[in-house]
Enzyme design. Structure first.
Site, PDB file in Angstrom:
ATOM      1  N   THR A 190       0.804  -1.218   0.000  1.00  0.00           N
ATOM      2  CA  THR A 190       0.000   0.000   0.000  1.00  0.00           C
ATOM      3  C   THR A 190       0.840   1.273   0.000  1.00  0.00           C
ATOM      4  O   THR A 190       0.307   2.369   0.166  1.00  0.00           O
ATOM      5  CB  THR A 190      -0.902  -0.009   1.242  1.00  0.00           C
ATOM      6  N   GLU A 191       2.153   1.142  -0.213  1.00  0.00           N
ATOM      7  CA  GLU A 191       3.044   2.294  -0.080  1.00  0.00           C
ATOM      8  C   GLU A 191       2.701   3.450  -1.010  1.00  0.00           C
ATOM      9  O   GLU A 191       2.889   4.619  -0.656  1.00  0.00           O
ATOM     10  CB  GLU A 191       4.497   1.847  -0.325  1.00  0.00           C
ATOM     11  N   SER A 192       2.199   3.157  -2.210  1.00  0.00           N
ATOM     12  CA  SER A 192       1.905   4.253  -3.144  1.00  0.00           C
ATOM     13  C   SER A 192       0.825   5.189  -2.602  1.00  0.00           C
ATOM     14  O   SER A 192       0.723   6.344  -3.025  1.00  0.00           O
ATOM     15  CB  SER A 192       1.472   3.696  -4.502  1.00  0.00           C
ATOM     16  N   LYS A 193       0.049   4.726  -1.647  1.00  0.00           N
ATOM     17  CA  LYS A 193      -0.994   5.563  -1.046  1.00  0.00           C
ATOM     18  C   LYS A 193      -0.420   6.604  -0.100  1.00  0.00           C
ATOM     19  O   LYS A 193      -1.113   7.561   0.253  1.00  0.00           O
ATOM     20  CB  LYS A 193      -2.005   4.685  -0.317  1.00  0.00           C
ATOM     21  N   ILE A 194       0.836   6.406   0.337  1.00  0.00           N
ATOM     22  CA  ILE A 194       1.456   7.400   1.223  1.00  0.00           C
ATOM     23  C   ILE A 194       2.668   8.052   0.550  1.00  0.00           C
ATOM     24  O   ILE A 194       3.523   8.629   1.214  1.00  0.00           O
ATOM     25  CB  ILE A 194       1.852   6.789   2.584  1.00  0.00           C
TER      26      ILE A 194
END
Length: 259
Positions: free
Chosen positions: A133-137
């Site tokens: 989920t890193e692309s969300k942050i």
């Protein structure tokens, strides 16, 4: 209370991330504790396999702990000491000659997915979800990308990294990320079944096989063939190989010593 529980259950070393209230997120203490436990098991001579899991039933591992008081665990850098301890753990798992099996008892996110990919095998409950989920942050799963490249099909990897969305246990099975998906109530029975298929085999063959697998994976075809022809006589000269052949010829169960 320890953030990582380490327990010998007969021939199996269990490592449990014990931060249920933080969804078993990783911090420096957790990472270094797992590293030490894997190193000790690999050297102790009595462990036949390692099980890695998380406390509770909600999360296997939620990745890096991003709470404000963690001082940016995932992204902090000490330029005087550029080697990150999560890299130390991944290298340790790469070098471990014991089978490492993930008991995926809950959701697996971000760095936790890297931890899953670093294991040799995995058994998962059918209601878990996985995601990077890193692309969300605003970042990308850089630290775990080397393992993702080895485990995931290229287009699935790109979809996970770019979208940051979550996927199901069944999709993880279809992509080859986990070996088995079972109803939650059957998770431990399936794990025990898999462990039984590991621990009755030659420890020496498993050690040499893991070493060869990890070495050949980074070689060209020509290099791996050269390596294999050198390793065959080495493998055949072990006590376990001689015992295995004798047991086969005598039609009896093998009694492997691990030598």
């Amino acid at each position: 209370m320890s953030q990582v529980l380490v327990e010998h259950r007969e021939q199996i070393l269990w490592i449990t991330i014990n931060r249920e209230e933080r969804r078993n997120a990783l911090n420096e203490e957790v990472v270094r504790s797992i590293d030490r436990a894997v190193a000790e098991a690999n050297a102790d001579g009595r462990s036949r396999a390692i099980v890695l899991t998380g406390a509770g039933d909600k999360a296997f591992c939620a990745g890096a702990d991003l709470a404000k008081n963690t001082k940016g665990f995932a992204f902090a850098a000490d330029f005087a000491r550029p080697k990150h301890y999560i890299v130390d753990l991944f290298k340790r798992l790469q070098e471990c000659t014991l089978p490492v099996i993930a008991r995926v008892n809950g959701h697996v996110m971000a760095g936790g997915f890297g931890l899953l990919c670093a294991c040799d095998m995995a058994v998962a409950a059918d209601d878990i979800r996985i995601g990077t989920t890193e692309s969300k942050i605003g970042v990308t799963p850089m630290m775990i990308l080397p393992y993702m490249l080895r485990v995931l099909p290229a287009r699935r990897l790109q979809e996970m990294c770019i979208t940051g969305e979550q996927f199901t246990a069944r999709e993880a099975l279809d992509w080859g990320v986990v070996n088995y998906v079972v109803p939650r109530a059957e998770l431990d029975a399936k794990l025990d079944w898999l462990l039984a298929r590991v621990t009755d085999k030659s420890p020496t063959a498993i050690r040499l096989g893991k070493q060869a697998y990890n070495a050949m994976r980074d070689m060209s075809l020509r290099e791996s063939l050269e390596y294999a022809q050198v390793m065959v006589p080495v493998m055949s000269s072990t006590e376990d190989a001689r015992e295995g052949m004798a047991a086969f010829q005598e039609k009896r169960p093998a009694r492997f010593s691990g030598n």
